[in-house]
Design a protein around this motif. Sequence first.
Motif, PDB file in Angstrom:
ATOM      1  N   LEU A   1       0.846  -1.261   0.058  1.00 49.89           N
ATOM      2  CA  LEU A   1      -0.035   0.188   0.117  1.00 49.89           C
ATOM      3  C   LEU A   1       0.991   1.275   0.116  1.00 49.89           C
ATOM      4  O   LEU A   1       0.490   2.289  -0.729  1.00 49.89           O
ATOM      5  CB  LEU A   1      -1.060   0.107   1.208  1.00 49.89           C
ATOM      6  CG  LEU A   1      -2.052  -0.990   1.141  1.00 49.89           C
ATOM      7  CD1 LEU A   1      -2.846  -0.882   2.423  1.00 49.89           C
ATOM      8  CD2 LEU A   1      -3.007  -0.875   0.005  1.00 49.89           C
ATOM      9  N   HIS A   2       1.704   1.174   0.400  1.00 50.71           N
ATOM     10  CA  HIS A   2       2.891   2.240   0.556  1.00 50.71           C
ATOM     11  C   HIS A   2       3.892   2.236  -0.523  1.00 50.71           C
ATOM     12  O   HIS A   2       5.018   3.241  -0.363  1.00 50.71           O
ATOM     13  CB  HIS A   2       3.579   2.277   2.009  1.00 50.71           C
ATOM     14  CG  HIS A   2       2.655   2.834   3.105  1.00 50.71           C
ATOM     15  ND1 HIS A   2       2.132   1.981   3.934  1.00 50.71           N
ATOM     16  CD2 HIS A   2       1.977   4.053   3.259  1.00 50.71           C
ATOM     17  CE1 HIS A   2       1.297   2.373   4.716  1.00 50.71           C
ATOM     18  NE2 HIS A   2       1.065   3.709   4.231  1.00 50.71           N
ATOM     19  N   SER A   3       3.959   1.475  -1.557  1.00 50.53           N
ATOM     20  CA  SER A   3       4.717   1.670  -2.485  1.00 50.53           C
ATOM     21  C   SER A   3       4.551   2.670  -3.396  1.00 50.53           C
ATOM     22  O   SER A   3       3.614   3.265  -3.371  1.00 50.53           O
ATOM     23  CB  SER A   3       4.535   0.280  -3.661  1.00 50.53           C
ATOM     24  OG  SER A   3       3.352   0.137  -4.225  1.00 50.53           O
ATOM     25  N   LYS A   4       5.866   3.283  -4.175  1.00 47.09           N
ATOM     26  CA  LYS A   4       5.901   4.264  -4.937  1.00 47.09           C
ATOM     27  C   LYS A   4       5.026   4.209  -6.158  1.00 47.09           C
ATOM     28  O   LYS A   4       4.340   5.096  -6.615  1.00 47.09           O
ATOM     29  CB  LYS A   4       7.157   4.726  -5.335  1.00 47.09           C
ATOM     30  CG  LYS A   4       8.263   5.183  -4.071  1.00 47.09           C
ATOM     31  CD  LYS A   4       9.471   5.613  -4.488  1.00 47.09           C
ATOM     32  CE  LYS A   4      10.143   5.754  -3.253  1.00 47.09           C
ATOM     33  NZ  LYS A   4      11.382   6.609  -3.386  1.00 47.09           N
TER      34      LYS A   4
ATOM     35  N   THR B   1       0.499  -0.479  -9.569  1.00 46.22           N
ATOM     36  CA  THR B   1       0.850  -1.977  -9.329  1.00 46.22           C
ATOM     37  C   THR B   1       0.158  -2.377  -8.013  1.00 46.22           C
ATOM     38  O   THR B   1       0.199  -3.687  -7.952  1.00 46.22           O
ATOM     39  CB  THR B   1       2.357  -2.142  -9.373  1.00 46.22           C
ATOM     40  OG1 THR B   1       2.961  -1.649  -8.262  1.00 46.22           O
ATOM     41  CG2 THR B   1       2.724  -1.905 -10.522  1.00 46.22           C
ATOM     42  N   ILE B   2      -0.360  -1.665  -7.096  1.00 44.55           N
ATOM     43  CA  ILE B   2      -0.931  -2.083  -5.850  1.00 44.55           C
ATOM     44  C   ILE B   2      -2.139  -3.179  -6.057  1.00 44.55           C
ATOM     45  O   ILE B   2      -1.725  -4.179  -5.446  1.00 44.55           O
ATOM     46  CB  ILE B   2      -1.573  -0.751  -5.118  1.00 44.55           C
ATOM     47  CG1 ILE B   2      -0.341  -0.033  -4.635  1.00 44.55           C
ATOM     48  CG2 ILE B   2      -2.309  -1.324  -4.052  1.00 44.55           C
ATOM     49  CD1 ILE B   2      -0.708   1.384  -4.031  1.00 44.55           C
ATOM     50  N   PRO B   3      -2.968  -3.017  -6.738  1.00 47.76           N
ATOM     51  CA  PRO B   3      -4.035  -4.158  -7.019  1.00 47.76           C
ATOM     52  C   PRO B   3      -3.602  -5.376  -7.505  1.00 47.76           C
ATOM     53  O   PRO B   3      -3.891  -6.354  -6.963  1.00 47.76           O
ATOM     54  CB  PRO B   3      -4.891  -3.364  -7.934  1.00 47.76           C
ATOM     55  CG  PRO B   3      -4.966  -2.059  -7.943  1.00 47.76           C
ATOM     56  CD  PRO B   3      -3.573  -1.855  -7.470  1.00 47.76           C
ATOM     57  N   ASN B   4      -2.411  -5.341  -8.311  1.00 43.31           N
ATOM     58  CA  ASN B   4      -2.024  -6.639  -8.974  1.00 43.31           C
ATOM     59  C   ASN B   4      -1.047  -7.290  -7.677  1.00 43.31           C
ATOM     60  O   ASN B   4      -1.117  -8.521  -7.652  1.00 43.31           O
ATOM     61  CB  ASN B   4      -0.809  -6.162 -10.173  1.00 43.31           C
ATOM     62  CG  ASN B   4      -0.533  -7.249 -11.078  1.00 43.31           C
ATOM     63  OD1 ASN B   4      -0.776  -8.544 -10.794  1.00 43.31           O
ATOM     64  ND2 ASN B   4       0.323  -7.072 -11.724  1.00 43.31           N
ATOM     65  N   LYS B   5      -0.349  -6.515  -7.204  1.00 47.55           N
ATOM     66  CA  LYS B   5       0.553  -6.986  -6.078  1.00 47.55           C
ATOM     67  C   LYS B   5      -0.342  -7.653  -4.873  1.00 47.55           C
ATOM     68  O   LYS B   5       0.022  -8.593  -4.237  1.00 47.55           O
ATOM     69  CB  LYS B   5       1.382  -5.921  -5.446  1.00 47.55           C
ATOM     70  CG  LYS B   5       2.371  -5.635  -6.381  1.00 47.55           C
ATOM     71  CD  LYS B   5       3.632  -4.747  -5.979  1.00 47.55           C
ATOM     72  CE  LYS B   5       4.589  -4.180  -6.814  1.00 47.55           C
ATOM     73  NZ  LYS B   5       5.503  -3.006  -6.402  1.00 47.55           N
ATOM     74  N   LEU B   6      -1.391  -6.946  -4.647  1.00 47.26           N
ATOM     75  CA  LEU B   6      -2.503  -7.439  -3.649  1.00 47.26           C
ATOM     76  C   LEU B   6      -3.260  -8.754  -3.934  1.00 47.26           C
ATOM     77  O   LEU B   6      -3.197  -9.752  -3.302  1.00 47.26           O
ATOM     78  CB  LEU B   6      -3.285  -6.243  -3.283  1.00 47.26           C
ATOM     79  CG  LEU B   6      -2.961  -5.193  -2.511  1.00 47.26           C
ATOM     80  CD1 LEU B   6      -4.020  -4.406  -2.352  1.00 47.26           C
ATOM     81  CD2 LEU B   6      -2.514  -5.574  -1.012  1.00 47.26           C
ATOM     82  N   ALA B   7      -3.565  -8.698  -5.327  1.00 51.70           N
ATOM     83  CA  ALA B   7      -4.169  -9.990  -5.779  1.00 51.70           C
ATOM     84  C   ALA B   7      -3.181 -11.351  -5.727  1.00 51.70           C
ATOM     85  O   ALA B   7      -3.534 -12.432  -5.238  1.00 51.70           O
ATOM     86  CB  ALA B   7      -4.247  -9.711  -7.299  1.00 51.70           C
TER      87      ALA B   7
END
Length: 106
Positions: free
Chosen positions: A71-74, A78-84
Amino acid sequence: MEEKELYSALISKLTKDFSLEGSSLPVASDLSVIKEFLINRIKELMSQDFERFLNSLYRIDVSESKVQEILHSKDKTTIPNKLADLIIDRQLLRLKTQILYKQGKL
């Protein structure tokens, strides 16, 4: 357990953990289709009901530190992809552990 059965169990778990209608998730034996659906659902929940989204992550028992890191990535795109990926990995680990437990290997 065959890959097809594993994906079916994964869909079932995701449906339960995200309080989705059973027909919402694609009936697919292709992980990329399941992931794409999950990415869209994550985007939807994050924008419309973030609290519910966080509760879903808590129920799934994903690593809180990994979620915070994502969630705190720059690169916010890409947040939804990484969370998935994180959710799918956790759910598959849970399923495999349940299978081993049922087989008496744990």
